[in-house]
Design a protein around this motif. Sequence first.
Motif, short mmCIF file in Angstrom:
data_model
loop_
_atom_site.label_atom_id
_atom_site.label_comp_id
_atom_site.label_asym_id
_atom_site.label_seq_id
_atom_site.Cartn_x
_atom_site.Cartn_y
_atom_site.Cartn_z
N PRO A 264 35.59 58.35 -57.37
CA PRO A 264 35.37 59.81 -56.44
C PRO A 264 33.80 59.87 -56.87
CG PRO A 264 36.45 59.81 -58.81
CD PRO A 264 36.42 58.24 -58.40
N ASP A 265 33.38 60.91 -56.14
CA ASP A 265 32.07 61.23 -56.12
C ASP A 265 31.52 62.14 -57.47
OD1 ASP A 265 29.27 62.10 -55.56
OD2 ASP A 265 29.70 63.07 -53.76
N MET A 266 31.17 61.33 -58.21
CA MET A 266 30.80 61.94 -59.76
C MET A 266 29.70 62.90 -59.55
SD MET A 266 31.61 58.65 -62.38
CE MET A 266 31.38 59.81 -63.63
N ALA A 267 28.79 63.10 -58.47
CA ALA A 267 27.73 63.86 -58.30
C ALA A 267 28.37 65.18 -57.79
CB ALA A 267 26.99 63.32 -57.02
N ARG A 268 29.51 65.43 -58.03
CA ARG A 268 30.28 66.71 -57.53
C ARG A 268 30.96 67.06 -58.81
NH1 ARG A 268 30.15 68.25 -52.04
NH2 ARG A 268 29.36 66.57 -50.73
N PHE A 269 31.24 66.47 -59.91
CA PHE A 269 31.86 66.82 -61.21
C PHE A 269 31.35 68.03 -61.80
CE2 PHE A 269 34.33 62.71 -62.50
CZ PHE A 269 34.78 62.53 -61.10
N PRO B 196 38.76 54.60 -49.77
CA PRO B 196 37.51 55.57 -50.42
C PRO B 196 38.18 56.70 -50.86
CG PRO B 196 37.08 54.75 -48.20
CD PRO B 196 38.44 54.14 -48.19
N ALA B 197 37.60 57.38 -51.96
CA ALA B 197 38.23 58.62 -52.23
C ALA B 197 37.94 59.87 -51.51
CB ALA B 197 37.77 58.74 -53.93
N PRO B 198 38.89 60.75 -51.27
CA PRO B 198 38.57 61.88 -50.58
C PRO B 198 37.94 62.93 -51.22
CG PRO B 198 40.85 62.13 -51.38
CD PRO B 198 40.40 60.85 -51.72
N PRO B 199 37.11 63.95 -50.52
CA PRO B 199 36.68 64.91 -51.56
C PRO B 199 37.29 65.68 -52.17
CG PRO B 199 35.84 65.18 -49.19
CD PRO B 199 36.79 64.11 -49.12
N LEU B 200 37.21 65.74 -53.63
CA LEU B 200 37.91 66.25 -54.68
C LEU B 200 37.54 67.57 -55.35
CD1 LEU B 200 39.70 63.01 -56.19
CD2 LEU B 200 40.76 64.42 -54.10
N ASP B 201 36.47 68.00 -55.01
CA ASP B 201 35.54 69.04 -55.45
C ASP B 201 35.79 70.68 -54.86
OD1 ASP B 201 34.43 68.30 -52.97
OD2 ASP B 201 32.46 68.95 -53.90
N PHE C 270 39.70 70.73 -59.47
CA PHE C 270 39.59 70.09 -60.74
C PHE C 270 40.48 70.57 -61.74
CE2 PHE C 270 35.64 68.46 -58.85
CZ PHE C 270 35.33 67.37 -59.40
N ALA C 271 40.61 69.91 -62.94
CA ALA C 271 41.36 70.24 -64.08
C ALA C 271 40.55 71.29 -64.82
CB ALA C 271 41.82 69.20 -64.89
N GLU C 272 40.96 71.74 -65.80
CA GLU C 272 40.17 72.75 -66.97
C GLU C 272 39.13 72.20 -67.33
OE1 GLU C 272 41.83 73.93 -70.69
OE2 GLU C 272 43.57 73.03 -69.81
N ASP C 273 39.08 70.66 -67.41
CA ASP C 273 37.77 70.28 -68.05
C ASP C 273 36.39 70.05 -67.19
OD1 ASP C 273 38.76 68.00 -66.57
OD2 ASP C 273 39.01 66.82 -68.25
N GLY C 274 36.83 70.16 -65.63
CA GLY C 274 35.67 69.96 -64.77
C GLY C 274 35.32 68.58 -64.68
N PHE C 275 36.23 67.86 -64.89
CA PHE C 275 36.06 66.35 -64.94
C PHE C 275 37.17 65.42 -64.15
CE2 PHE C 275 35.45 62.01 -66.42
CZ PHE C 275 34.29 61.67 -66.39
N HIS C 276 38.32 65.86 -64.51
CA HIS C 276 39.50 65.15 -63.92
C HIS C 276 40.30 65.98 -62.65
CE1 HIS C 276 39.39 63.34 -67.86
NE2 HIS C 276 39.79 62.14 -67.32
N PRO C 277 40.97 65.05 -61.97
CA PRO C 277 41.60 65.80 -60.87
C PRO C 277 42.83 66.64 -61.47
CG PRO C 277 42.11 63.62 -60.76
CD PRO C 277 41.09 63.85 -61.89
N GLY C 278 43.05 67.88 -60.67
CA GLY C 278 44.19 68.76 -61.06
C GLY C 278 45.37 68.24 -60.17
N ALA C 279 46.26 69.15 -60.09
CA ALA C 279 47.60 68.81 -59.50
C ALA C 279 47.49 68.55 -57.80
CB ALA C 279 48.66 69.77 -59.54
N GLY D 183 47.50 60.62 -65.74
CA GLY D 183 47.72 61.66 -65.61
C GLY D 183 46.69 62.76 -66.33
N VAL D 184 45.80 62.37 -66.91
CA VAL D 184 45.14 63.47 -67.64
C VAL D 184 44.63 64.30 -66.48
CG1 VAL D 184 42.72 63.93 -68.60
CG2 VAL D 184 44.17 61.95 -69.23
N GLY D 185 44.59 65.71 -66.93
CA GLY D 185 44.27 66.91 -65.88
C GLY D 185 45.59 67.69 -65.55
N VAL D 186 46.76 67.15 -65.60
CA VAL D 186 48.15 67.51 -65.20
C VAL D 186 48.90 67.60 -66.28
CG1 VAL D 186 47.88 66.98 -62.79
CG2 VAL D 186 49.10 65.44 -64.05
N ALA D 187 50.00 68.43 -66.42
CA ALA D 187 50.85 68.43 -67.54
C ALA D 187 51.86 67.29 -67.55
CB ALA D 187 51.73 69.94 -67.23
#
Length: 235
Positions: free
Chosen positions: A160-165, A199-204, A209-218, A58-62
């Motif tokens: 997830p596609d890390m080329a889009r982080f 397969p991970a869907p597009p998440l970008d 993204f969460a505020e860190d630009g790395f983890h998925p938000g809610a 749950g990193v990225g959400v409260a």
Amino acid sequence: MTTRLPAALLAPVLLVQGAGVRRRTPVLPEAAGPRSGVVPGEVPALTVAVLGESPAAGVGVATQEDALAARFAEALAGESGREVRWRLSARTGTTAAQALGRLVPGLAGPPADVVLVVLGVNDTLRLRRRAAWRRDVAALLGALAPLTAPGGIAVLAGLPDMARFPTLPQPLRGVLGRHARALDRELEALVRPGVRHAPAPPLDGPGLFAEDGFHPGAAACRIWAGELARVALRP
């Protein structure tokens, strides 16, 4: 061309960029709240166990209510109409090899109809060799088998596609993106009766993204959980 060759050639640049990313990226906590729950629905209940690294934690959400495990349980209940009883064992920074000792013991409980495995980003960051990664995940699946109900399934969440982080600069982003795709292909190669790859869907997209630009938000967790549930419930 393998990932390791460009990574070796670019090593000085990648080291500097990696240090810069760690320095400027905020360290977010794991989501607060219970790591188990029940989503109401029809009986018989569907029992779900989730194991993984920071997105699973749950990193990225409260709170865990907005995190991947709870959203996965909700999506399963919504798609199947069944009650879903879920439990989670997750820890930031965990690799597939570490999951055996760190996370599997935390999944003790009733045999699970669905076991969701969310790993691979930390192995990508470490440029874990493809063959070693595949062995690690295969060993993990073996350890999870006694926790899986007869006729149950394990779902391997695609990387997830890390080329889009957003937080990753080039060329670091490209190197990690290629390696994540290579490790994801190894997950696909582990598919067999009782083991599925999702397969991970597009998440970008905007706001995903969460505020860190790395983890998925809610919002990203809801999208990802829905895709995982569809694979888990596929006939």
